[in-house]
Design a protein around this motif. Structure first.
Motif, mmCIF file in Angstrom:
data_model
loop_
_atom_site.group_PDB
_atom_site.id
_atom_site.type_symbol
_atom_site.label_atom_id
_atom_site.label_comp_id
_atom_site.label_asym_id
_atom_site.label_seq_id
_atom_site.Cartn_x
_atom_site.Cartn_y
_atom_site.Cartn_z
ATOM 1 N N LYS A 133 0.821 -1.202 0.000
ATOM 2 C CA LYS A 133 0.000 0.000 0.000
ATOM 3 C C LYS A 133 0.865 1.267 0.000
ATOM 4 N N GLU A 134 2.030 1.162 0.612
ATOM 5 C CA GLU A 134 2.896 2.334 0.765
ATOM 6 C C GLU A 134 3.775 2.567 -0.461
ATOM 7 N N GLY A 135 3.630 1.736 -1.480
ATOM 8 C CA GLY A 135 4.526 1.820 -2.633
ATOM 9 C C GLY A 135 4.092 2.841 -3.667
ATOM 10 N N PHE A 136 5.002 3.213 -4.552
ATOM 11 C CA PHE A 136 4.645 4.080 -5.689
ATOM 12 C C PHE A 136 4.530 3.239 -6.952
ATOM 13 N N SER A 137 4.175 3.896 -8.058
ATOM 14 C CA SER A 137 3.914 3.105 -9.263
ATOM 15 C C SER A 137 5.131 3.085 -10.186
ATOM 16 N N MET B 36 17.713 -0.877 -0.865
ATOM 17 C CA MET B 36 17.820 -1.316 0.534
ATOM 18 C C MET B 36 16.520 -0.992 1.261
ATOM 19 N N ASP B 37 16.294 -1.722 2.311
ATOM 20 C CA ASP B 37 15.143 -1.469 3.170
ATOM 21 C C ASP B 37 15.451 -2.133 4.505
ATOM 22 N N VAL B 38 14.773 -1.690 5.550
ATOM 23 C CA VAL B 38 15.002 -2.331 6.850
ATOM 24 C C VAL B 38 14.000 -3.439 7.125
ATOM 25 N N GLY C 97 11.283 -0.663 -0.502
ATOM 26 C CA GLY C 97 9.975 -1.308 -0.362
ATOM 27 C C GLY C 97 9.966 -2.615 -1.133
ATOM 28 N N VAL C 98 8.968 -2.790 -1.993
ATOM 29 C CA VAL C 98 8.850 -4.062 -2.703
ATOM 30 C C VAL C 98 9.523 -4.032 -4.078
ATOM 31 N N GLY C 99 10.451 -3.116 -4.261
ATOM 32 C CA GLY C 99 11.378 -3.220 -5.396
ATOM 33 C C GLY C 99 10.917 -2.661 -6.734
ATOM 34 N N SER D 272 11.151 6.838 -1.814
ATOM 35 C CA SER D 272 10.111 7.449 -1.005
ATOM 36 C C SER D 272 10.371 7.033 0.439
ATOM 37 N N PRO D 273 10.794 7.965 1.281
ATOM 38 C CA PRO D 273 11.074 7.585 2.683
ATOM 39 C C PRO D 273 9.761 7.371 3.423
ATOM 40 N N PRO D 274 9.803 6.768 4.617
ATOM 41 C CA PRO D 274 8.557 6.657 5.386
ATOM 42 C C PRO D 274 8.013 8.059 5.646
ATOM 43 N N TYR D 275 6.703 8.154 5.685
ATOM 44 C CA TYR D 275 6.091 9.459 5.908
ATOM 45 C C TYR D 275 6.010 9.766 7.393
HETATM 46 C C1 LIG Z 1 7.063 4.715 1.546
HETATM 47 S S1 LIG Z 1 7.800 3.138 1.660
HETATM 48 C C2 LIG Z 1 8.664 2.997 0.143
HETATM 49 C C3 LIG Z 1 7.986 2.081 -0.811
HETATM 50 C C4 LIG Z 1 8.714 1.846 -2.117
HETATM 51 N N1 LIG Z 1 8.998 3.089 -2.797
HETATM 52 C C5 LIG Z 1 7.875 0.955 -3.019
HETATM 53 O O1 LIG Z 1 7.353 1.429 -4.021
HETATM 54 O O2 LIG Z 1 7.701 -0.214 -2.665
HETATM 55 C C6 LIG Z 1 9.094 3.434 2.803
HETATM 56 C C7 LIG Z 1 9.976 2.235 3.041
HETATM 57 O O3 LIG Z 1 11.066 2.635 3.846
HETATM 58 C C8 LIG Z 1 11.411 1.538 4.685
HETATM 59 N N2 LIG Z 1 12.215 2.099 5.782
HETATM 60 C C9 LIG Z 1 11.802 2.717 6.905
HETATM 61 N N3 LIG Z 1 12.858 3.166 7.614
HETATM 62 C C10 LIG Z 1 13.974 2.829 6.898
HETATM 63 C C11 LIG Z 1 15.369 3.027 7.094
HETATM 64 N N4 LIG Z 1 15.822 3.669 8.177
HETATM 65 N N5 LIG Z 1 16.224 2.543 6.155
HETATM 66 C C12 LIG Z 1 15.763 1.897 5.055
HETATM 67 N N6 LIG Z 1 14.451 1.672 4.835
HETATM 68 C C13 LIG Z 1 13.568 2.140 5.737
HETATM 69 C C14 LIG Z 1 10.086 0.925 5.067
HETATM 70 O O4 LIG Z 1 10.241 -0.418 5.483
HETATM 71 C C15 LIG Z 1 9.317 1.065 3.748
HETATM 72 O O5 LIG Z 1 9.447 -0.091 2.970
#
Ligand SMILES: C[S@@+](CC[C@H](N)C(=O)[O-])C[C@H]1O[C@@H](n2cnc3c(N)ncnc32)[C@H](O)[C@@H]1O
Length: 373
Positions: free
Chosen positions: A27-31, A72-74, A54-56, A231-234
């Motif tokens: 849900k948090e991903g972009f297109s 990368m992602d955590v 996110g999901v790559g 896109s960082p976490p909001y």
């Molecule tokens: C808004 S989502 C990005 C989604 C991605 N753009 C996509 O389309 O799938 C933010 C992502 O940042 C990750 N995240 C949060 N804190 C992080 C950190 N400190 N380092 C790396 N990833 C982090 C979250 O797990 C999440 O997957």
């Protein structure tokens, strides 16, 4: 030329119709369109990085275009699904494995004993999920194993009696569903997707790592990337560990933590930032902690981008308990403070903030920002 639909760029919805892009709904991903727009307008060769992959989606578009990329992602489930979606497969091997799994019927097996799991799954359902998970763990070929585990994770989302709503999981009533049938259907559909898209993707496998983007400047090569799309976490938005608790618990052995978001996780240990954060002293601690982390991240990003390298960033404001809080202009300030210039700030859409789910507090912007080193 068709006008860009920025509103759709910042949402995951268009990906749900695309094979492979839709292997894990985020849900948090972009297109995909956002990444293509970024490449078309701001890319002129070199490597691409997505520090919050996110999901790559960024990585998959790069694979489609034959561009080297790193993500990368955590969150373990995010790293895992990015990897599975961007690998090269031997389809014959996957088909053989599917036939092998079809011959196996779930048996009684020892299940995890967490109380909350019993509320989420019927006993038989949990048993069958655990059975297939164990069966797949015995598979020696990592690519084959992970491919089917992702199919099982997809099936888990369907049979679980919870729904992801906003930043949490909500219980819903569902009838008992056959794990075996759903799992096999998902796996077969994923194999079909690979067949359908044969030849569309290059053989370049992106690198996907589980790392904290705040430390990007410490572990990635300096000036190694020409474009970042992310896109960082909001702010104050999603507690990823909570929303993906089920997947993490069952498949990655990670417990839920109290961290609200991986960015801004230490609201009480704020170090003031000269010239940028002082202005927001009156805001909630969480805002300062969040912006502090964003600032650290931008410092690192600056190091890993080449000279004239670009960064396309999607970010939305947050809903604080008493008001909406926009962050795009603060992101501009932070980026400038770290040496970037701002090329674009496009308002893509606005989102309504509520208090107690009913009272409207106002709207926050979701923006596409473009920076240049
Ligand atoms: C808004 S989502 C990005 C989604 C991605 N753009 C996509 O389309 O799938 C933010 C992502 O940042 C990750 N995240 C949060 N804190 C992080 C950190 N400190 N380092 C790396 N990833 C982090 C979250 O797990 C999440 O997957």
């Amino acid at each position: 030329m068709q006008k860009e639909d920025f509103k759709r760029f910042v949402r995951f919805e268009d990906n749900t119709k695309l094979p492979i892009y839709n292997w894990f709904y985020y849900k948090e991903g972009f297109s995909k369109n956002l990444v293509e727009w970024g490449l078309k307008n701001f890319y002129s060769g070199g490597r691409v990085v997505d520090p919050f992959c996110g999901v790559g989606t960024t990585l998959l578009v790069c694979k489609e275009r034959g561009i080297d990329s790193l993500g990368m992602d955590v969150l373990p489930i995010a790293v895992f699904s990015s990897r599975v979606k961007t690998r090269n497969y031997n389809i014959g091997k996957l088909k053989n494995k599917l036939e092998e799994i079809k011959k196996t019927k779930p048996e009684e097996i020892k299940k995890p004993r967490a109380d909350w799991l019993r509320k989420v799954f019927y006993s038989r359902t949990l048993n069958d999920l655990c059975f297939y998970k164990k069966l797949l763990e015995e598979e020696k070929d990592e690519k084959v194993r992970d491919f089917f585990i992702l199919a099982l994770i997809k099936a888990t989302g369907i049979v679980a009696r919870v729904k992801k709503v906003g930043g949490s999981l909500r219980r819903v009533s569902k009838p008992k569903m056959p794990v075996r049938k759903i799992f096999l259907q998902k796996a077969a559909k994923m194999i079909k997707d690979l067949e359908k898209t044969r030849g569309n993707f290059s053989s370049k496998e992106p690198t996907t790592i589980q790392k904290d983007a705040r430390k990007i400047g410490e572990f990635l090569e300096k000036e190694g990337f020409s474009l970042a799309v992310f896109s960082p976490p909001y702010l104050n938005k999603i507690e990823y560990t909570k929303v993906y608790k089920l997947e993490n618990f069952l498949f990655f052995g990670k417990q839920e933590t109290k961290i609200r978001s991986y960015l801004g996780e230490e609201p009480r240990q704020v170090v003031e930032l000269e010239g940028v954060l002082e202005k927001y002293n009156k805001e909630a601690e969480i805002v300062k902690a969040y912006l502090k982390d964003i600032n650290i991240f931008f410092g690192g990003l600056y190091k890993v981008l080449e000279k004239k390298g670009k960064a396309v960033c999607v970010v939305g404001g947050g809903c604080l308990p008493n008001k909406p809080f926009n962050v795009d202009c603060i992101f501009e300030e932070i980026a400038r403070k770290n040496g970037f210039s701002v090329l674009k700030n496009i308002a893509a859409r606005t989102i309504l903030c509520h208090r107690d789910r009913t009272r409207k507090l106002g709207r926050v912007r979701e923006n596409i920002l473009v920076f240049e080193k």
